[in-house]
Design an enzyme around this catalytic site. Structure first.
Site, PDB file in Angstrom:
ATOM      1  N   SER A   1     -28.032 -18.991 -16.728  1.00  0.00           N
ATOM      2  CA  SER A   1     -28.855 -19.092 -15.509  1.00  0.00           C
ATOM      3  C   SER A   1     -29.884 -20.197 -15.716  1.00  0.00           C
ATOM      4  O   SER A   1     -30.407 -20.357 -16.821  1.00  0.00           O
ATOM      5  CB  SER A   1     -29.608 -17.788 -15.261  1.00  0.00           C
ATOM      6  OG  SER A   1     -28.710 -16.732 -15.108  1.00  0.00           O
TER       7      SER A   1
ATOM      8  N   ASN B   1     -29.998 -12.141 -14.460  1.00  0.00           N
ATOM      9  CA  ASN B   1     -29.828 -13.557 -14.782  1.00  0.00           C
ATOM     10  C   ASN B   1     -29.291 -13.661 -16.192  1.00  0.00           C
ATOM     11  O   ASN B   1     -30.034 -13.572 -17.171  1.00  0.00           O
ATOM     12  CB  ASN B   1     -31.166 -14.291 -14.654  1.00  0.00           C
ATOM     13  CG  ASN B   1     -31.659 -14.273 -13.234  1.00  0.00           C
ATOM     14  OD1 ASN B   1     -31.144 -15.002 -12.385  1.00  0.00           O
ATOM     15  ND2 ASN B   1     -32.621 -13.401 -12.944  1.00  0.00           N
ATOM     16  N   GLU B   2     -27.985 -13.799 -16.266  1.00  0.00           N
ATOM     17  CA  GLU B   2     -27.307 -13.807 -17.554  1.00  0.00           C
ATOM     18  C   GLU B   2     -27.433 -15.181 -18.209  1.00  0.00           C
ATOM     19  O   GLU B   2     -27.840 -16.146 -17.547  1.00  0.00           O
ATOM     20  CB  GLU B   2     -25.822 -13.473 -17.338  1.00  0.00           C
ATOM     21  CG  GLU B   2     -25.567 -12.108 -16.717  1.00  0.00           C
ATOM     22  CD  GLU B   2     -25.820 -10.945 -17.670  1.00  0.00           C
ATOM     23  OE1 GLU B   2     -26.488 -11.129 -18.708  1.00  0.00           O
ATOM     24  OE2 GLU B   2     -25.363  -9.827 -17.368  1.00  0.00           O
ATOM     25  N   PRO B   3     -27.066 -15.296 -19.503  1.00  0.00           N
ATOM     26  CA  PRO B   3     -27.092 -16.598 -20.157  1.00  0.00           C
ATOM     27  C   PRO B   3     -26.386 -17.651 -19.301  1.00  0.00           C
ATOM     28  O   PRO B   3     -25.324 -17.391 -18.725  1.00  0.00           O
ATOM     29  CB  PRO B   3     -26.310 -16.343 -21.450  1.00  0.00           C
ATOM     30  CG  PRO B   3     -26.559 -14.908 -21.742  1.00  0.00           C
ATOM     31  CD  PRO B   3     -26.656 -14.227 -20.409  1.00  0.00           C
TER      32      PRO B   3
ATOM     33  N   THR C   1     -23.293  -6.866 -20.828  1.00  0.00           N
ATOM     34  CA  THR C   1     -24.066  -6.108 -19.839  1.00  0.00           C
ATOM     35  C   THR C   1     -23.190  -5.022 -19.226  1.00  0.00           C
ATOM     36  O   THR C   1     -23.610  -3.876 -19.056  1.00  0.00           O
ATOM     37  CB  THR C   1     -24.568  -7.058 -18.742  1.00  0.00           C
ATOM     38  OG1 THR C   1     -25.376  -8.047 -19.360  1.00  0.00           O
ATOM     39  CG2 THR C   1     -25.335  -6.333 -17.666  1.00  0.00           C
TER      40      THR C   1
END
Ligand code: F6R
Length: 641
Positions: free
Chosen positions: A167, A163-165, A182
């Site tokens: 999300s 869950n990247e920025p 990532t």
């Protein structure tokens, strides 16, 4: 006047999520493993299943090792159901980088979990199948009553799962796009960023949030920055880990390096009362000097009072005395004689005068750390007449480009042709290697011959570098430690043989001083492992009662990534412009590491550039603190057993 200490206390120092700080990753791991064990046993005693949420990546590897150990001692996983957080998409489950394979190798193949109880998002679905599959994944967790205990790591973006920025709090299992940072971090496993999948299937923040308890583990200083944000920032979708602040039972499990950016550790005098140890005093005074851009000797009582250090002044008498104390300490760390200066009287110097000359052993995890991290000191030791030996711990072959292998083979073929040396065998060999490279993809492990050539390339480069510095072949040792030889970024566990090779070398040389890489932040953990191996070997020699080892001083240098913080530096060796140039020439002997190494990481500067910047910064820092102005400096910290 504003009291800064109070102001900061109100505004910024509140830690917003429960965290447990451990002296080492090992202790933190053991704590989490015991939580899992208790859960499994409690559930088993009630005839219930324990539902675990599991993560992959570097952080939980030691946890899985611990669980396997517990299984060997009788802990059964037959009542355990697992749900993994994520998997790359697309991804063949057999590929080296697949999280399916990761889980099998690290845990599932080694415990008695039932195959049907293992759930990992599939990387082989068609795009059309994904939405329904994700819905079922989510439902399956809910049908089992939810996850009892969720393990998490944290990415440098603050991601949990993938869950990247961006999300949201209400995101559930779904297909996501990976952040560039990532993908860059993952490039160590895929050998280049282009090969890292752009997408992944991950449980959502909402899925994670439903877990009854959550442990997020983070080790090492490369996590320090993001941990401070996760703990001290407000909840924001820009740092998904901050969502955990609202979970009733989420705990961060961190080691000291990962906690090092937390305000209570980094600048505790701004947060509350401190116990003023010698180290903390040095740290605080240097921080104040840098913060106010004033040399240490210019700091005033008022400066100290304003920044929460009034009690320190009260203890020391006055700013004048404290300043002098710290100034003298910093001055006494500087030496141009890393092996000790002969014929000097009672002056305080970092190294002892006697014996002179010394037997010095430089241990280098890879074949270039000696010159990268302490090239200037290395050359000085030799020039000042010490008997310097160097031990290369691993062969470092993983960092050689395939293209370099081809180039060297081609050179050999042409050389043999030119001088009429029979060359059919080389020709056949080259064809074999070339066709292997053509069929190679990111998950292929190199042929033994290729690994061997890569290691030879690095050894020969090391040879030309140490010869350039003035070391004879007789004083250079290639230990080729077995833990490194996997052909993958993931290394083996440390074995007795690793320790034995290092121990034998120390016993053979009986050095008066050893220089060793003591850093914790190399991307693939090789330095950490080499450091562990060294410490075990050294301790065994002490335990055997060998007397001479008591007079052997150990100096730690840091790898190419970071320098020691000022409060930890115990010896700093200044370098003149000429010495900087000579050090650069030694580093440049490592031709295969030029023009973009195999593992450039996040920092795209070449090694010589990184290290020149770093050595210049160290010199500048000393100068800003009010000490002489040098071109560059290499820093060391003593390790006392
Ligand atoms: C892995 C995962 C990721 C990692 C994170 C940290 O299943 O979901 O969130 O936990 O990227 O990775 P390491 O531990 O390798 O630093």
């Amino acid at each position: 006047m504003i009291n800064l200490k109070e102001e900061l206390n109100q505004n910024t120092t509140v830690e917003k999520i429960q965290n447990k700080l451990f002296a080492s990753a090992k202790e933190g791991t053991l704590f989490v493993a015991n939580q899992i064990k208790t859960l499994i046993e409690e559930k088993a005693s009630k005839g219930e299943q324990a539902i675990l949420g599991l993560a992959t990546g570097a952080s939980p590897i030691s946890l899985y090792k611990e669980l396997v150990k517990m299984h060997k001692k009788g802990l059964s996983f037959s009542n355990v159901v697992t749900f993994n957080l994520d998997e790359y998409y697309p991804m063949d489950p057999k590929a080296v980088q697949s999280y399916h394979r990761f889980m099998e190798e690290h845990l599932f193949d080694k415990i008695d979990i039932l195959k049907e109880n293992i759930n990992i998002p599939k990387g082989t679905l068609t795009m059309d199948e994904i939405p329904e599959y994700c819905k079922r994944y989510e439902e399956k967790i809910d049908e089992l009553g939810g996850i009892d205990l969720q393990i998490l790591g944290i990415g440098r973006t603050g991601h949990i799962g993938f869950n990247e920025p961006g999300s949201t709090f209400r995101s559930f299992t779904r297909l996501v796009t990976l952040d560039k940072k990532t993908r860059r971090d993952a490039s160590k496993d895929f050998k280049s960023i282009e090969r890292v999948p752009r997408k992944a299937i991950t449980m959502g923040v909402g899925t994670i949030f439903k877990a009854k308890s959550i442990y997020l583990m983070a080790w090492g200083e490369k996590k320090a920055q993001i941990i401070s944000k996760a703990v001290e920032s407000d909840v924001s979708h820009l740092i998904p880990a901050t969502f955990l602040q609202n979970h009733p039972n989420a705990t961060l499990i961190i080691d000291e390096p990962a906690a090092s950016d937390l305000k209570r550790i980094k600048t505790p005098w701004l947060v509350g009362d401190c116990e003023w140890t010698e180290k903390l005093t040095i740290k605080a005074v240097c921080w104040l000097s840098e913060h106010l851009s004033k040399a240490v000797l210019k700091l005033t009582d008022e400066d100290y009072n304003e920044y929460g250090m009034g009690d320190l002044i009260a203890q020391m008498g006055s700013a004048y005395e404290l300043n002098l104390d710290i100034f003298r300490h910093l001055r006494d760390t500087i030496t141009g004689w890393p092996g000790g200066k002969p014929d000097t009287g009672g002056q305080r110097r970092p190294e002892r005068t006697h014996p002179f000359p010394k037997r010095s052993l430089v241990l280098s995890p890879h074949s270039d750390d000696d010159v990268i991290s302490m090239g200037g000191t290395f050359i000085r030791l030799i020039d000042q007449g010490h008997e310097v030996s160097v031990g290369y711990m691993t062969n470092g072959g993983m960092a050689v480009h395939d293209e370099d292998v081809i180039n060297r083979l081609s050179f050999m073929r042409h050389f043999m042709r030119e001088f009429n040396i029979k060359e059919e065998k080389v020709e056949d060999f080259s064809v074999k290697i070339k066709s292997f490279f053509q069929s190679k993809d990111s998950s292929t492990i190199d042929l033994t011959e290729v690994l061997e050539i890569k290691s030879l390339i690095r050894k020969r480069e090391a040879q030309s570098a140490y010869r350039f510095c003035g070391v004879d072949d007789d004083n250079a040792y290639f230990l080729d430690l077995p833990f490194y030889k996997t052909g993958k970024a993931q290394k083996k566990s440390i074995s007795d043989e690793d320790v034995k090779r290092v121990k034998d070398l120390i016993l053979e040389i009986k050095p008066h001083q050893i220089f060793v890489a003591g850093d914790q932040s190399d991307p693939h953990g090789t330095h950490q492992k080499c450091f562990e191996i060294f410490k075990t070997a050294f301790q065994e020699i002490i335990d055997e009662g060998q007397k001479w080892i008591k007079d052997c001083w150990v100096w730690q240098y840091r790898g190419a990534w970071l320098e020691w913080p000022i409060d930890q530096i115990e010896m700093v060796v200044p370098l003149s412009p000429d010495e900087v140039a000579k050090k650069r020439s030694a580093i440049l002997k490592h031709v295969s590491q030029k023009n973009g190494g195999v593992y450039p990481g996040d920092d795209l500067r070449e090694f010589w550039e990184r290290v020149e910047d770093r050595n210049r910064n160290t010199a500048e820092l000393y100068n800003k603190l009010g000490l002489p102005e040098y071109q560059a400096a290499e820093a060391f910290k003593r390790l006392i057993f």
